[in-house]
Write an enzyme that holds these catalytic residues in place. Structure first.
Site, PDB file in Angstrom:
ATOM      1  N   HIS A 125      15.085 -11.093  22.308  1.00 31.32           N
ATOM      2  CA  HIS A 125      14.575  -9.723  22.356  1.00 31.32           C
ATOM      3  C   HIS A 125      13.149  -9.625  21.806  1.00 31.32           C
ATOM      4  O   HIS A 125      12.454  -8.648  22.057  1.00 31.32           O
ATOM      5  CB  HIS A 125      15.519  -8.761  21.635  1.00 31.32           C
ATOM      6  N   ASP A 156      20.836 -14.140  22.547  1.00 28.01           N
ATOM      7  CA  ASP A 156      19.610 -13.608  21.948  1.00 28.01           C
ATOM      8  C   ASP A 156      18.735 -14.726  21.385  1.00 28.01           C
ATOM      9  O   ASP A 156      18.124 -14.587  20.321  1.00 28.01           O
ATOM     10  CB  ASP A 156      19.925 -12.579  20.855  1.00 28.01           C
ATOM     11  N   SER A 235      13.230 -10.569  12.963  1.00 27.80           N
ATOM     12  CA  SER A 235      13.947 -11.092  14.127  1.00 27.80           C
ATOM     13  C   SER A 235      13.407 -12.448  14.556  1.00 27.80           C
ATOM     14  O   SER A 235      12.198 -12.630  14.730  1.00 27.80           O
ATOM     15  CB  SER A 235      13.812 -10.112  15.297  1.00 27.80           C
TER      16      SER A 235
END
Length: 382
Positions: A125, A156, A235
């Protein structure tokens, strides 16, 4: 500096070998000359030597007293002062050189060096649809163009590549065996929250076997939960153990309410063993197809605590074709016991689309065995 050697220079009188030398009368014995006074510097050394001797004698006396059961034992040695670096600081020092910032046109995040050949790992992402991103090692490093080798939205994860000549002389991060991670283990996150370069936060592993929804709507299994503060920008960064090994890739956080985007003490990381399976295939440009049962499950009722109850069956999906029904309680897959919904995912892990698995269910209290041909997980979830 050594002192001068003292040589004796007494006056021996001549005598025959067969007779002892004559001894003068006592009153005629010459009085001994007084010893010369040592220089001041030597006196200091002599006093020091006497002091050392005294200390040695006292130490022997104390030791003897201890052996003899003296009521006044020798004092305990003082504790040494700490070195100044905490264990968390040691983990950060080992791992942070391999952590990078990742920038695209629409997002920022974190990644880490996976291999000396210039392979890096981050979140899918973070990369989005970009085919090239900019990465940077540390606040003083220059921006480096990285190609996106592959993206797997269902886990992911994304793999980046930079030129070997652009790869600094730092050690890539090692992957731990995430099946050995335990609740309560130390967890250290390094990332770039809110653009703050290589920030370290620490906590513990606070949960295991969690399920989170990937950006494409597909569930990611066996996720690691941590209370180490993770915020936007973390992230794709590593979640590390006490040996500075990656136990997971930080991916998501739980937030307070619909509009909250700050950390509330619950973060989730894609486990290292998933990284180990996915990254080599993405490096080779492969598309990852995962097996698919075509059902959603939940925990069984209190009256049926074991197993995973089938909540929905996708019409026309593999489960429906194999005879699974809503309300069935899955208790085994290929002879492996199922105690909760996470065991359903684990039961088909390692299988491929087209493989046939044997599913044991409990239907209306009666055991039923079904053979189900697994399908290919769709690119997007329901």
């Amino acid at each position: 500096m050594k002192g001068p050697k003292h040589l004796w220079t007494g006056d021996w009188r001549a005598h025959r070998d067969d007779q002892p030398p004559p001894v003068p009368p006592l009153r005629e014995m010459p009085k001994p000359l007084p010893a010369p006074e040592p220089p001041r510097s030597r006196r200091g050394l002599a006093l020091l030597g006497a002091g050392i001797a005294t200390v040695v004698l006292l130490a022997v006396a104390f030791a003897a007293g201890g052996l003899l059961g003296d009521d006044n034992p020798a004092p305990k040695p003082r504790a040494q002062a700490p070195s100044g670096r905490t264990p968390i600081g040691g983990i950060y020092a080992r791992a942070s050189p391999a952590v990078v910032s990742v920038r695209t046109r629409g997002a920022t995040g974190t990644g880490f060096l996976f291999d000396r050949d210039g392979t890096l790992v981050t979140n899918a992402h973070v990369v989005g649809r970009s085919r090239q991103v900019a990465i940077r090692f540390g606040p003083n490093g220059h921006s480096i163009a990285a190609s996106v080798l592959g993206v797997d939205p269902s886990s992911d994860l994304a793999v980046l590549k930079i030129a070997v000549s652009d790869t600094p002389n730092v050690d890539p991060l090692e992957l731990a065996d995430s099946t050995r991670v335990k609740i309560g283990d130390t967890a250290v996150a390094i990332g770039n929250p809110f653009g703050l370069d290589r920030t370290a936060t620490a906590g513990i592993v606070s949960g295991l076997g969690r399920h989170i929804r990937a950006p494409n709507g597909v569930e990611i299994d066996q996720v690691i939960q941590t209370d180490a503060p993770i915020n936007p920008g973390n992230s794709g960064g590593p979640l590390l153990d006490v040996r500075a090994r990656v136990i997971g890739v930080n991916s998501q956080i739980a937030t307070a309410g619909q509009t909250g985007n700050g950390n509330v003490g619950i973060g989730f990381a894609v486990p290292a063993n998933t990284v180990r399976q996915v990254v080599p295939r993405l490096k080779q440009g492969q598309t990852i197809d995962r097996p698919y049962l075509g059902v959603t499950t939940g925990r069984a009722s209190p009256t049926q605590p074991d197993g995973a109850i089938v909540r929905t069956v996708k019409p026309g999906g593999p489960g429906a074709r194999g005879g699974l029904q809503t309300g069935d309680v899955i208790v085994g897959i290929n002879g492996r016991r199922v105690d909760d919904p996470s065991d359903v995912s684990a039961g088909i892990q390692g299988q491929a689309p087209g493989d046939v698995v044997t599913v044991q269910v409990r239907r209306d209290g009666q055991p039923v065995t079904l053979d189900v041909e697994l399908g290919k997980r769709p690119r997007r979830g329901p």
